[in-house]
Design an enzyme around this catalytic site. Structure first.
Site, PDB file in Angstrom:
ATOM      1  CD  GLU A   1      53.697  37.675  75.152  1.00 25.10           C
ATOM      2  OE1 GLU A   1      53.476  37.728  73.924  1.00 25.10           O
ATOM      3  OE2 GLU A   1      53.769  36.612  75.777  1.00 25.10           O
TER       4      GLU A   1
ATOM      5  CD  GLU B   1      50.326  32.394  72.896  1.00 22.31           C
ATOM      6  OE1 GLU B   1      50.389  31.583  71.959  1.00 22.31           O
ATOM      7  OE2 GLU B   1      50.967  33.451  72.912  1.00 22.31           O
TER       8      GLU B   1
HETATM    9  O1  9MR Z   1      58.733  37.465  69.967  1.00 21.01           O
HETATM   10  C1  9MR Z   1      58.763  36.088  69.725  1.00 21.01           C
HETATM   11  C2  9MR Z   1      59.358  35.829  68.341  1.00 21.01           C
HETATM   12  O2  9MR Z   1      60.725  36.191  68.319  1.00 21.01           O
HETATM   13  C3  9MR Z   1      59.185  34.372  67.977  1.00 21.01           C
HETATM   14  O3  9MR Z   1      59.600  34.171  66.641  1.00 21.01           O
HETATM   15  C4  9MR Z   1      57.735  33.964  68.152  1.00 21.01           C
HETATM   16  C5  9MR Z   1      57.529  32.525  67.781  1.00 21.01           C
HETATM   17  O4  9MR Z   1      56.258  32.071  68.109  1.00 21.01           O
HETATM   18  O5  9MR Z   1      57.336  34.194  69.485  1.00 21.01           O
HETATM   19  C6  9MR Z   1      57.350  35.545  69.802  1.00 21.01           C
HETATM   20  O6  9MR Z   1      56.834  35.751  71.093  1.00 21.01           O
HETATM   21  C7  9MR Z   1      55.502  35.321  71.335  1.00 21.01           C
HETATM   22  C8  9MR Z   1      55.399  34.975  72.806  1.00 21.01           C
HETATM   23  O7  9MR Z   1      56.377  34.027  73.150  1.00 21.01           O
HETATM   24  C9  9MR Z   1      54.022  34.441  73.148  1.00 21.01           C
HETATM   25  N1  9MR Z   1      52.971  35.373  72.742  1.00 21.01           N
HETATM   26  C10 9MR Z   1      53.064  35.851  71.373  1.00 21.01           C
HETATM   27  C11 9MR Z   1      54.457  36.416  71.080  1.00 21.01           C
HETATM   28  C12 9MR Z   1      54.515  37.006  69.695  1.00 21.01           C
HETATM   29  O8  9MR Z   1      54.353  36.002  68.733  1.00 21.01           O
END
Ligand code: 9MR
Length: 358
Positions: free
Chosen positions: A249, A144
């Site tokens: 994802e 990102e």
């Molecule tokens: O699924 C993840 C969630 O449990 C966390 O709280 C969150 C924090 O930013 O991150 C989520 O995963 C993210 C991923 O690492 C990067 N792309 C977006 C995902 C959804 O937020």
């Protein structure tokens, strides 16, 4: 004896019909594991993880705040368990993620000087990437790093190190993880402006003679609003750069978005809350059908380009675990995956399996 044979034949039928089995000649199907799942405490998810998928990504345990909480402190416990679990169960592990502006440990956010941040990056990548080299399949090296308009995200890394922090991350990752595939991962990079930014970023890595093996389009989409044309254009554009294309994802929200102007009047709180969480007790058939249709359209496209796509990873095993129950509004009931709250396959699951056989 009969029972054993029966059990074996059930296991065989399950494996034959699993997502991974159905797509074994096309691409990997993966899922993301949270901490209870890595600790094998989510009994509902365990058989699904082992039978249905061929790859795993940790939802959180390899992120900086968890794996590298202080300057000289690393916490490898969960990450090591994930890697052992993957290797034992024949699941390829995708490391997520080395360099990301979010979920940084507090000490990183306090770093003031360019030299200290650069030293952090060197230590972080060397320590973590070398530990898992040869044990995991791939890394989301940088996550990102782009704004929606395709420019570089205004993060601590850009601010202190300048745009070269991205190529430097890939240089370090290639040095310390020579046997691991290296990817750039982001959301909305199927959209034209952000895609152009991603292509420029990838070309800047390649122009320096550095290795980048693939690109991950995250795929957090909305029911009935899947950007199919942009996805198709992106598969072609990224694979033209010589990269593997992945959807890393995948999930599809069925809930209204608070930023939709027509969603609700935010001033009428009770009405707003009810409108924003419309299916607390189950998904109506009509919406289930829309979800199935959206997944079907996507997987038709994935099948069409299976020669260019190497992995499709769902962001979670079942609906109960999804981050979309808590974002962008906490405490909602969402239905974005293909296994429901009881771990049962949804109509979208059967449709996806059927599409592989068509
Ligand atoms: O699924 C993840 C969630 O449990 C966390 O709280 C969150 C924090 O930013 O991150 C989520 O995963 C993210 C991923 O690492 C990067 N792309 C977006 C995902 C959804 O937020």
């Amino acid at each position: 004896m009969v029972i054993v044979l029966l059990k074996l034949s059930t296991a065989f039928t399950q494996a034959q019909n699993s997502l991974q089995q159905a797509y074994k000649n096309k691409f990997l199907i993966g899922t993301a594991l949270n901490a209870p799942q890595i600790l094998e405490k989510d009994s509902m998810a365990m058989p699904l993880i082992k039978n249905e998928f061929g790859a795993i990504t940790p939802e959180n345990c390899m992120k900086c705040e968890n794996i590298h909480p202080a300057w000289d402190t690393y916490n490898f416990e969960l990450a090591d368990k994930l890697v052992t679990f993957g290797n034992k169960n024949n699941l390829l592990v995708n490391g997520h993620t080395l360099i990301w502006h979010s979920q940084l440990a507090p000490f990183v956010k306090q770093i003031q000087s360019k030299d200290s941040l650069s030293l952090f990056m060197n230590n972080h990548i060397q320590t973590i990437a070398s530990r898992y080299d040869g044990k995991i399949f791939s890394w989301d090296v940088v996550n990102e790093a782009l704004e929606e308009d395709g420019s570089l995200r205004k993060s601590i890394f850009l601010e202190k190190l300048g745009p070269d922090y991205i190529t430097e991350s890939f240089r370090l990752a290639a040095k310390w993880a020579p046997h691991t595939e290296l990817y750039y991962n982001d959301y909305n990079i199927e959209q034209p402006k952000k895609r152009a930014g991603a292509i420029a970023l990838i070309k800047s890595i390649q122009a320096k003679g550095l290795r980048i093996d693939g690109v991950g389009i995250q795929g957090h989409w909305r029911v009935e609003k899947i950007p199919l044309q942009e996805i198709e254009e992106s598969i072609l554009a990224y694979s033209a750069l010589g990269l593997k294309v992945m959807f890393t994802e995948l999930d599809i929200t069925v809930l209204p978005n608070p930023w939709d102007k027509d969603a609700a009047d935010v001033n009428q709180k009770a009405t707003y809350n009810a409108l924003m969480n419309p299916y607390p007790n189950g998904l109506p058939d009509s919406v289930q059908q829309k979800l199935t249709n959206s997944y079907a359209a996507l997987f038709k496209l994935f099948v069409k380009y299976s020669d260019k796509i190497s992995r499709i990873t769902f962001w979670g095993v079942h609906d109960k675990q999804s981050w979309l129950n808590g974002w962008p509004i906490a405490g909602r009931t969402n239905y974005p995956l293909v296994f429901d709250r009881n771990g049962k396959p949804k109509p979208a699951y059967y449709k996806i399996i059927a599409l592989a056989k068509e």
